[in-house]
Design an enzyme around this catalytic site. Sequence first.
Site, PDB file in Angstrom:
ATOM      1  NE  ARG A 121       9.005  53.262  43.532  1.00  0.00           N
ATOM      2  CZ  ARG A 121       9.378  53.850  44.688  1.00  0.00           C
ATOM      3  NH1 ARG A 121       8.161  53.224  46.195  1.00  0.00           N
ATOM      4  NH2 ARG A 121      10.108  54.594  45.359  1.00  0.00           N
ATOM      5  CG  HIS A 127       5.180  56.432  44.509  1.00  0.00           C
ATOM      6  ND1 HIS A 127       6.399  56.643  45.628  1.00  0.00           N
ATOM      7  CD2 HIS A 127       6.085  56.924  43.235  1.00  0.00           C
ATOM      8  CE1 HIS A 127       7.255  56.775  45.391  1.00  0.00           C
ATOM      9  NE2 HIS A 127       7.352  57.287  43.975  1.00  0.00           N
ATOM     10  CG  HIS A 161       5.263  59.229  49.159  1.00  0.00           C
ATOM     11  ND1 HIS A 161       5.333  58.585  48.118  1.00  0.00           N
ATOM     12  CD2 HIS A 161       5.408  60.441  48.634  1.00  0.00           C
ATOM     13  CE1 HIS A 161       6.180  59.607  47.132  1.00  0.00           C
ATOM     14  NE2 HIS A 161       5.970  61.116  47.419  1.00  0.00           N
ATOM     15  CD  GLU A 169       7.046  56.948  52.820  1.00  0.00           C
ATOM     16  OE1 GLU A 169       6.090  56.402  52.176  1.00  0.00           O
ATOM     17  OE2 GLU A 169       7.957  55.973  52.549  1.00  0.00           O
ATOM     18  CD  GLU A 174       3.185  55.121  47.929  1.00  0.00           C
ATOM     19  OE1 GLU A 174       4.753  55.109  47.066  1.00  0.00           O
ATOM     20  OE2 GLU A 174       3.496  56.208  48.372  1.00  0.00           O
ATOM     21  CE1 TYR A 210      13.631  53.722  50.974  1.00  0.00           C
ATOM     22  CE2 TYR A 210      13.565  55.687  50.007  1.00  0.00           C
ATOM     23  CZ  TYR A 210      12.884  54.205  50.062  1.00  0.00           C
ATOM     24  OH  TYR A 210      11.320  54.206  49.664  1.00  0.00           O
TER      25      TYR A 210
END
Length: 307
Positions: free
Chosen positions: A125, A67, A195, A269, A70, A247
């Site tokens: 992104r 992405h 990420h 993350e 990031e 999610y």
Amino acid sequence: PRTHSYTKYNSFDKVQSWIHSMASSNADLISKQTIGNSYEGRPMTLLKLGKKSSSVKPAIFMDCGIHAREWISPAFCQWFVKEALSTYGSDSQMTSLLNEMDVYVLPVLNVDGYDYTHKSNRMWRKTRSRNSGTSCIGADPNRNFDAGWCTVGASNNPCSDTYCGSRAESEIEAKNVADFIRRNKSVIKAYLTVHSYSQLLLFPYAYTFELAATHSELMKVAEGASAALRSLYGTRYTSGPAAATIYPAAGGSDDWAYDLGVKYSYTFELRDTGRYGFLLPESQIKPTCEETMLAVKYIAAYVQKNL
Ligand SMILES: NCCCCC[C@@H](C[SeH])C(=O)O
Ligand SMILES: [Zn+2]
Ligand SMILES: [Zn+2]
């Protein structure tokens, strides 16, 4: 001059020249290969770390920068390469790891998007592929892998930031990575994709709430890695299966690698939890990379012990 810094967010061109200088620095421990070009024709250059050997070695594959916005992610992959090469011979675990295994590092997967965030839109992104029938550009490469493709947590609207693409692996950047991992799946024992942000250590699945067959092992290793990370500066990570922990999201590279048979598959993350978000200050690159090294080394050590 075109100065590269491990504590700055380097432009695509600086990363590219850094890759070439690293690859020519120590022929016995590092080499480079281009696994394909991006939509706009930039090379996707993969670094292979590990003691040169005539026999095939088991491997770990890590990608950064899937992405575009990031930025701490490519910064970590660059840091990892520096640490690996500079501590080989002095750090017993790193020496053992690179003697017994190879570590493939793709410093920037989404090269077009990364360059675009430096030159045009910092918050981009997706990839930069042209979609037919609309002026909206790009697809989310982390919704573009063939893993429950576009069934949940993704959009079929090209204008969405989570557009899944016209088909699985429609994005050449995703296809280049998938092709490489398919070609090497017999030796690739772990897949790590980096990420930001949220401080999470996620593992399959995101395309379903079903638990992975090796859920308890994946959880155990994730908790150990998060504890290792936290030991340095107290940074708190949450570990868990992606669907329930962040999610539901289909088409992810980690789910795809896991279903291909790569038993240890994790999505990081990195920092922070929202104060700066994607705009993490350069002053936090060093501490973020130092603590993340502990987590990655923890996972690598576990994989190596369980070859
Ligand atoms: N395979 C998906 C793992 C969970 C989502 C990860 C985040 C990273 Se920005 C995302 O792709 O939305
Ligand atoms: Zn991401
Ligand atoms: Zn994220």
